[in-house]
Scaffold this active site. Structure first.
Site, PDB file in Angstrom:
ATOM      1  N   GLU A  18      58.757  45.320  72.985  1.00 39.02           N
ATOM      2  CA  GLU A  18      60.188  45.641  73.017  1.00 39.02           C
ATOM      3  C   GLU A  18      60.691  45.411  74.424  1.00 39.02           C
ATOM      4  O   GLU A  18      60.092  45.891  75.387  1.00 39.02           O
ATOM      5  CB  GLU A  18      60.426  47.096  72.632  1.00 39.02           C
ATOM      6  N   THR A  49      66.392  45.561  72.523  1.00 40.28           N
ATOM      7  CA  THR A  49      67.214  46.756  72.304  1.00 40.28           C
ATOM      8  C   THR A  49      68.700  46.435  72.474  1.00 40.28           C
ATOM      9  O   THR A  49      69.075  45.434  73.090  1.00 40.28           O
ATOM     10  CB  THR A  49      66.847  47.879  73.299  1.00 40.28           C
ATOM     11  N   HIS A  94      68.041  44.815  67.909  1.00 42.83           N
ATOM     12  CA  HIS A  94      68.371  46.155  67.441  1.00 42.83           C
ATOM     13  C   HIS A  94      69.876  46.214  67.164  1.00 42.83           C
ATOM     14  O   HIS A  94      70.663  45.581  67.866  1.00 42.83           O
ATOM     15  CB  HIS A  94      67.998  47.189  68.494  1.00 42.83           C
ATOM     16  N   ASP A 126      72.687  56.934  70.117  1.00 46.57           N
ATOM     17  CA  ASP A 126      72.878  58.311  70.576  1.00 46.57           C
ATOM     18  C   ASP A 126      74.310  58.583  71.000  1.00 46.57           C
ATOM     19  O   ASP A 126      75.121  57.676  71.116  1.00 46.57           O
ATOM     20  CB  ASP A 126      71.918  58.600  71.741  1.00 46.57           C
ATOM     21  N   ALA A 144      71.303  55.922  60.308  1.00 45.25           N
ATOM     22  CA  ALA A 144      70.685  54.599  60.177  1.00 45.25           C
ATOM     23  C   ALA A 144      70.589  54.199  58.706  1.00 45.25           C
ATOM     24  O   ALA A 144      70.723  53.024  58.369  1.00 45.25           O
ATOM     25  CB  ALA A 144      69.313  54.614  60.834  1.00 45.25           C
ATOM     26  N   TYR A 166      59.744  59.242  64.475  1.00 45.24           N
ATOM     27  CA  TYR A 166      59.406  60.140  65.583  1.00 45.24           C
ATOM     28  C   TYR A 166      58.191  60.993  65.243  1.00 45.24           C
ATOM     29  O   TYR A 166      58.332  62.035  64.582  1.00 45.24           O
ATOM     30  CB  TYR A 166      60.639  61.020  65.890  1.00 45.24           C
ATOM     31  N   HIS A 170      62.375  63.940  65.434  1.00 49.42           N
ATOM     32  CA  HIS A 170      63.628  63.604  66.121  1.00 49.42           C
ATOM     33  C   HIS A 170      64.235  64.911  66.647  1.00 49.42           C
ATOM     34  O   HIS A 170      64.212  65.932  65.957  1.00 49.42           O
ATOM     35  CB  HIS A 170      64.591  62.905  65.159  1.00 49.42           C
ATOM     36  N   LYS A 186      65.637  56.250  54.624  1.00 49.07           N
ATOM     37  CA  LYS A 186      65.813  54.913  55.218  1.00 49.07           C
ATOM     38  C   LYS A 186      64.972  53.879  54.480  1.00 49.07           C
ATOM     39  O   LYS A 186      65.404  52.754  54.265  1.00 49.07           O
ATOM     40  CB  LYS A 186      65.437  54.944  56.712  1.00 49.07           C
ATOM     41  N   GLN A 197      58.572  56.059  67.904  1.00 47.57           N
ATOM     42  CA  GLN A 197      58.843  56.426  69.298  1.00 47.57           C
ATOM     43  C   GLN A 197      57.517  56.432  70.048  1.00 47.57           C
ATOM     44  O   GLN A 197      56.451  56.588  69.422  1.00 47.57           O
ATOM     45  CB  GLN A 197      59.477  57.838  69.300  1.00 47.57           C
TER      46      GLN A 197
END
Ligand code: FAD
Length: 305
Positions: A18, A49, A94, A126, A144, A166, A170, A186, A197
């Site tokens: 990434e 990203t 992304h 965010d 999402a 996560y 999260h 999702k 993450q």
């Protein structure tokens, strides 16, 4: 090629990467030179990203302020186009709900398709600094999962869609069970793969995968790794990403707070051990967060891929 096809094809384990688009002002050649150290490891895909615009307040002579929208980084679309042109690699831009209306999202999707991009990482993004909780753009998406539905309704199965997850929960979710139920939403909305993450304790990842499988989440889950390289990261990353850094690693790094080279080595060895353990557990792909620092990730790739 779609990430889901890459993951389903037989072959050796591989690393994906990434990268964060550079701040505006950098040239295309400088960007490509920062990616070049990875090229010889032939990562099958590179995620890029995206970053929501920020507000900047500028003072006026009368003491009042004017609000300006500032986009500090080169767009993910431009970076993807530059990478595609130079390297033989799939790109995964992304796409975030934050700051985007449904029309903005539709326009980005069309740009990705125009470039022949077949993969999208769908994320919420965010809140802006100072906002207490996430506020979608009027006419935009809240989660999402809604973004995935939009991608699916626009292009049905053209795109392979990845989502974030996560292993340590999260930060907004009341508990892990609810967060995993939302992750399942999702996948039910059409996500094809999951990238986690960053985490620093593999047992947390293995436990998370078991809980996902028990909840009926059956798409590939790629572990996200980040080698630490400075003491400052120990102070910043837990707050920025709501993650835990194991005490043994903190202790080791704290012995070398002011010694950059020693911190670099400690972080590298910890991440190498994580990578080795993941591969020993049969993980097919390991995703590395480079965060503008190619050297330590390249050292790990050299060793294992
Ligand atoms: P969601 O999946 O929408 O979840 C957000 C929260 O809402 C969670 O607490 C979830 O449990 C809850 N939730 C979800 N659906 C529902 C529902 N239907 N009802 C009630 N609650 C619900 N950010 C960027 O700005 N740009 C990037 O490029 C970027 N890349 C990332 C890559 C990865 C691999 C990861 C893991 C994160 C990335 N992020 C990025 C950060 C991400 O945008 C934030 O962590 C954000 O806070 C959550 O995004 P999400 O897509 O996981 O959100």
């Amino acid at each position: 090629m779609k990430v889901s096809e890459i993951l389903a094809s037989p072959g050796k384990p591989f690393a994906s990467l990434e990268i964060v688009p550079p701040l505006k002002g950098i040239t295309k050649d400088e960007l490509l030179d920062s990616i070049r150290p990875f090229a010889r490891f032939k990562p099958p895909f590179i995620n890029v990203t995206c970053h929501r615009d920020e507000y900047e307040y500028r003072s006026r002579p009368d003491g009042s302020f004017t609000r300006h929208i500032v986009s500090r980084r080169v767009s993910e679309t431009a970076v993807c186009a530059a990478i595609q042109q130079e390297f033989d690699v799939e790109v995964v831009p992304h796409l975030i709900c934050a700051g985007n209306t449904a029309e903005d999202v539709e326009s980005r999707i069309k740009d990705f398709k125009f470039l022949g991009i077949e993969n999208i990482m769908a994320l919420r993004g965010d809140s802006l600094l100072g906002e207490k909780r996430f506020c979608p753009q009027p006419g935009g998406y809240r989660y999402a999962s809604e973004l995935i539905e939009a991608i699916r309704s626009s292009e049905v199965r053209y795109f392979c869609v990845g989502v974030g997850a996560y292993p340590e929960k999260h930060f907004e979710a009341p508990n892990m069970e609810t967060d995993i139920a939302n992750l399942k939403r999702k996948v039910d909305a059409g996500a094809d793969f999951i990238i986690t993450q960053m985490f620093f304790d593999n047992s947390v990842f293995y436990d998370f995968c078991d809980r996902c499988r028990a909840a009926g989440i059956n798409v590939p889950i790629l572990p996200g790794l980040k080698p630490l390289s400075t003491w400052r990261q120990v102070e910043m990353l837990p707050e920025s990403f709501s993650i835990d850094i194991p005490q043994d690693l903190v202790k080791e790094l704290s012995l070398h707070r002011d010694d950059r080279e020693a911190c670099y080595r400690v972080g590298l060895e910890w991440c190498s051990a994580q990578c080795s353990d993941l591969l020993a557990h049969g993980v097919r792909a390991v995703h590395f967060y480079t965060m503008g620092r190619p050297d330590n990730v390249a050292e790990i790739l050299e060793k294992y891929f």
